[in-house]
Design an enzyme around this catalytic site. Sequence first.
Site, PDB file in Angstrom:
ATOM      1  N   GLU A   1     -32.023   6.970  -6.173  1.00 36.08           N
ATOM      2  CA  GLU A   1     -31.074   7.477  -5.183  1.00 36.08           C
ATOM      3  C   GLU A   1     -29.629   7.035  -5.473  1.00 36.08           C
ATOM      4  O   GLU A   1     -28.693   7.835  -5.386  1.00 36.08           O
ATOM      5  CB  GLU A   1     -31.543   6.932  -3.829  1.00 36.08           C
ATOM      6  CG  GLU A   1     -30.842   7.469  -2.645  1.00 36.08           C
ATOM      7  CD  GLU A   1     -31.424   6.883  -1.348  1.00 36.08           C
ATOM      8  OE1 GLU A   1     -32.556   6.356  -1.358  1.00 36.08           O
ATOM      9  OE2 GLU A   1     -30.718   6.939  -0.337  1.00 36.08           O
TER      10      GLU A   1
ATOM     11  N   ARG B   1     -24.542  -1.468  -6.144  1.00 37.44           N
ATOM     12  CA  ARG B   1     -24.550  -1.325  -4.686  1.00 37.44           C
ATOM     13  C   ARG B   1     -23.993  -2.612  -4.099  1.00 37.44           C
ATOM     14  O   ARG B   1     -24.540  -3.688  -4.325  1.00 37.44           O
ATOM     15  CB  ARG B   1     -25.962  -1.068  -4.175  1.00 37.44           C
ATOM     16  CG  ARG B   1     -26.013  -0.736  -2.687  1.00 37.44           C
ATOM     17  CD  ARG B   1     -27.440  -0.420  -2.249  1.00 37.44           C
ATOM     18  NE  ARG B   1     -27.506   0.131  -0.904  1.00 37.44           N
ATOM     19  CZ  ARG B   1     -27.581  -0.608   0.204  1.00 37.44           C
ATOM     20  NH1 ARG B   1     -27.571  -1.915   0.126  1.00 37.44           N
ATOM     21  NH2 ARG B   1     -27.651  -0.025   1.393  1.00 37.44           N
TER      22      ARG B   1
ATOM     23  N   SER C   1     -28.341   9.029   6.574  1.00 33.76           N
ATOM     24  CA  SER C   1     -28.978   8.463   7.776  1.00 33.76           C
ATOM     25  C   SER C   1     -28.467   7.046   7.980  1.00 33.76           C
ATOM     26  O   SER C   1     -28.115   6.643   9.072  1.00 33.76           O
ATOM     27  CB  SER C   1     -30.492   8.427   7.599  1.00 33.76           C
ATOM     28  OG  SER C   1     -30.976   9.707   7.316  1.00 33.76           O
TER      29      SER C   1
ATOM     30  N   SER D   1     -24.720   3.542   2.351  1.00 31.09           N
ATOM     31  CA  SER D   1     -24.720   2.714   1.144  1.00 31.09           C
ATOM     32  C   SER D   1     -23.317   2.694   0.565  1.00 31.09           C
ATOM     33  O   SER D   1     -22.642   3.723   0.558  1.00 31.09           O
ATOM     34  CB  SER D   1     -25.677   3.281   0.088  1.00 31.09           C
ATOM     35  OG  SER D   1     -26.993   2.873   0.351  1.00 31.09           O
TER      36      SER D   1
END
Lengths: 472, 472
Positions: free
Chosen positions: A223, A304, A281, A284
């Site tokens: 992702e 990240r 939702s 990040s």
Amino acid sequence: MQHVNDGKAFAAQRGAAKSNCPFKNGEMEGNGSSRSDSQDALNGFEMRGLDEEFDDARLKLYRRNGRRSRSRSLDDIRIEMLPRTSSPSCGRKSFLPEGMLFGIDIGGTLAKIVFREPGFLAQGPKTEQAQRLRQYFSNSDGRVGSEDERLYFSDPLGVFGGKMHFLKLETSSIDFLFEILRKERQTSPHEVTQWKIYATGGGSFKYEARFKDLGIKVRKSDEMETIVSGVLCAIENIPDECFTWVPPEFGGDVDDDMTLVRQTIQVEKARKPWLVVNVGSGVSMLKLDEQMTVDHGKVGTYKRVGGTPVGGGTFLALGCLLTGAKSHQELLEMAAKGNAKAVDKLVGDIYGEDYHGLGLSAHTVASSFGKLVNADLRNNVSMEDLAASLVQMISWNIAHLARLVACQEGARTIIFTGSFMHNNEISQRKFAAAFRYWSNGDSQALFMRHEGYVGALGALAMSTLIRQEHTH
Amino acid sequence: MQHVNDGKAFAAQRGAAKSNCPFKNGEMEGNGSSRSDSQDALNGFEMRGLDEEFDDARLKLYRRNGRRSRSRSLDDIRIEMLPRTSSPSCGRKSFLPEGMLFGIDIGGTLAKIVFREPGFLAQGPKTEQAQRLRQYFSNSDGRVGSEDERLYFSDPLGVFGGKMHFLKLETSSIDFLFEILRKERQTSPHEVTQWKIYATGGGSFKYEARFKDLGIKVRKSDEMETIVSGVLCAIENIPDECFTWVPPEFGGDVDDDMTLVRQTIQVEKARKPWLVVNVGSGVSMLKLDEQMTVDHGKVGTYKRVGGTPVGGGTFLALGCLLTGAKSHQELLEMAAKGNAKAVDKLVGDIYGEDYHGLGLSAHTVASSFGKLVNADLRNNVSMEDLAASLVQMISWNIAHLARLVACQEGARTIIFTGSFMHNNEISQRKFAAAFRYWSNGDSQALFMRHEGYVGALGALAMSTLIRQEHTH
């Protein structure tokens, strides 16, 4: 506060901040969860979650770099990946595989689909198929699924090599997608077996077996990797993709974000690092950077660096609970008509004036929804005001976290993506105004036209990477 | 992530972070607000919002330090304040003025009242008065106002010199307070004119005229100043004031914050800086530090380094809207019975398993309230689950911001205060577990028994400062 633009001092500060900070990155954990220490080890890892075929392709790259062992510990991976020379982007010189291509990003709330209809096809079974696919979505009631027709573009001679369609449906209605696939497989079994589907998002794992049951092979990508690939792919290859909101040249109240005007931005040359804040939702935050390699080259890297579970899913769920609205779009329309100040407690409500001690104006929000601790006000509240306060609270909270993370990471270009941003001028204007204000114009909040589809586009772009490696 | 405990490296990092960060501190501004640039200039200013009498007292201190000019620009103030030698604390050697003393902190949602009943009074009009005052509160229906009897203590021979009572009422019912004062003024006008009332919070400005109308003089102190004074005063002078939640020595699931046990903490010697996170209607974060002075001394300093409008007021308002509850306490009781996982979207809900790529367990919350994007689930949701998710979302968001700010400021001792924390074991346990986890046990979230009253206690402590200066 000083603004030091010297790159070296900046890098030194960031390095120091990281080694000294007593905290590690972490997510909110439910009770009784099993926390994995591998998270930290993996944060710098740039190729993840690939299925066997992808992994084999990538391994060829490793081997070209002189690394042959396939069994590697997590620490090894981090070191191995550093000299990698292909940044996660499809690049202007790359080209997508032939045939019907799908990039599918199955998230927590929405499944986003990009499909590439090959550009040079004569009228025949494949174009009919593309028409049918679009038809399915336009025939749905608009809640289950719909095509974002304003995002469509055709690029038969360029990187994309065809017509690009963008569709979405609610993940809770994912059965609708499998029903379409099942029908197509019955109608034209030969074509369907030739489809190339590149998937990402949690649903690519959760629903993998459903695709297999239909005899359709899906290639999964991580992702985070696909968000990065999609952002870079769109910025490099889709004209006028990035924009922001700026004060008008003449007139306009600098304090009123509603007077800002939209401006296209060429972001390619903006100094790294960038912070990509993907509001799906949940949220990040990914730092895109350039690092020097030991062989005197440069390599694009990402990591990240933050996130919060208070995101677009929270907005939609709380908004529907509070107002009875049925969709993200309906909530945004209500919010545009509402007045957040009617429900937020402002400094002026508490002080009766400005809070001079801290230099806070009477209009500053002291407590989101804070006026509604009063039962009488709660009982007579307008739904539009609730929606307005909610979108403001969630937007501002994300901006606040993004600012702290951007500050920590030294990023001055902050790109907001994800479906929460779609058609969401309210949040876009607030982010643009907030970052301009906080940084005295030294950093910028940017937005993308295909903001909700960066993951799906990135999954599609992965096909290029594979192809490049096969043709070496 | 490395943990460097070397103090010098730490200080260097913090200094660097501040000079390089492209952002300034700021609050969310409503549209059309007038933003004041004085906020930054004032952030390091330690005595603010004092009325004339207080200001005169402090000016004596300046004059003793050789500064005579009373007209000073904001920049001057910042420099002038550095050599200040009295930290904002009442100190063990200080003593409160005689007579009936009140510290009142009128916030956005609650008005908190500390009153000191002199300890050596013979039975007479003044003790009767104290009894009447407590009676008023115990006769109210408990929603308007109440005494926190568990917080009462008596210290006739010590710093406080009497019996300490802690009462609160809703700011929206502030008329109740003025009604009591009016009655008392009729019953015993002589005593009331001798009362010393020290007030803080926005309401001390907003309602100043109401006190004056009753012929009662109120001495105002700045809200941030009194939080700091109150925290230090309570820590130094009230036994067993600070506590935290730790894993039990034997047994217990380290991943389940419900197995943590309460432990009293002696915080006085903990290395500065500390971060005080005051969760009232909104949230303010204050860094308490020690600085070297140019004359080779040390001085306690503080600065507001962060905040968010998503605080206790947001919890109460949204909680009541969502569940129909009527109070903070009722919401906490509902939350204790609820299950946040029934409404939050977890990583496992999206992935069907752990998200191995980032090392996130299936139990990690991906989107707060995210399951309720589904209308069927929304229509059948339990109120207890909503309350549980809400307290978790707001607590975790505050913890997340506090962690980023603590990291930025190099603080390893984080003290949570404010009425949101009162009786709020759920948030306390989450904060304790989160900071322990994020920092590998290197930093600690602490709590205070009189958490809601630090502002009121700090206002009371200001009387000592004045008295000290007058007796020099």
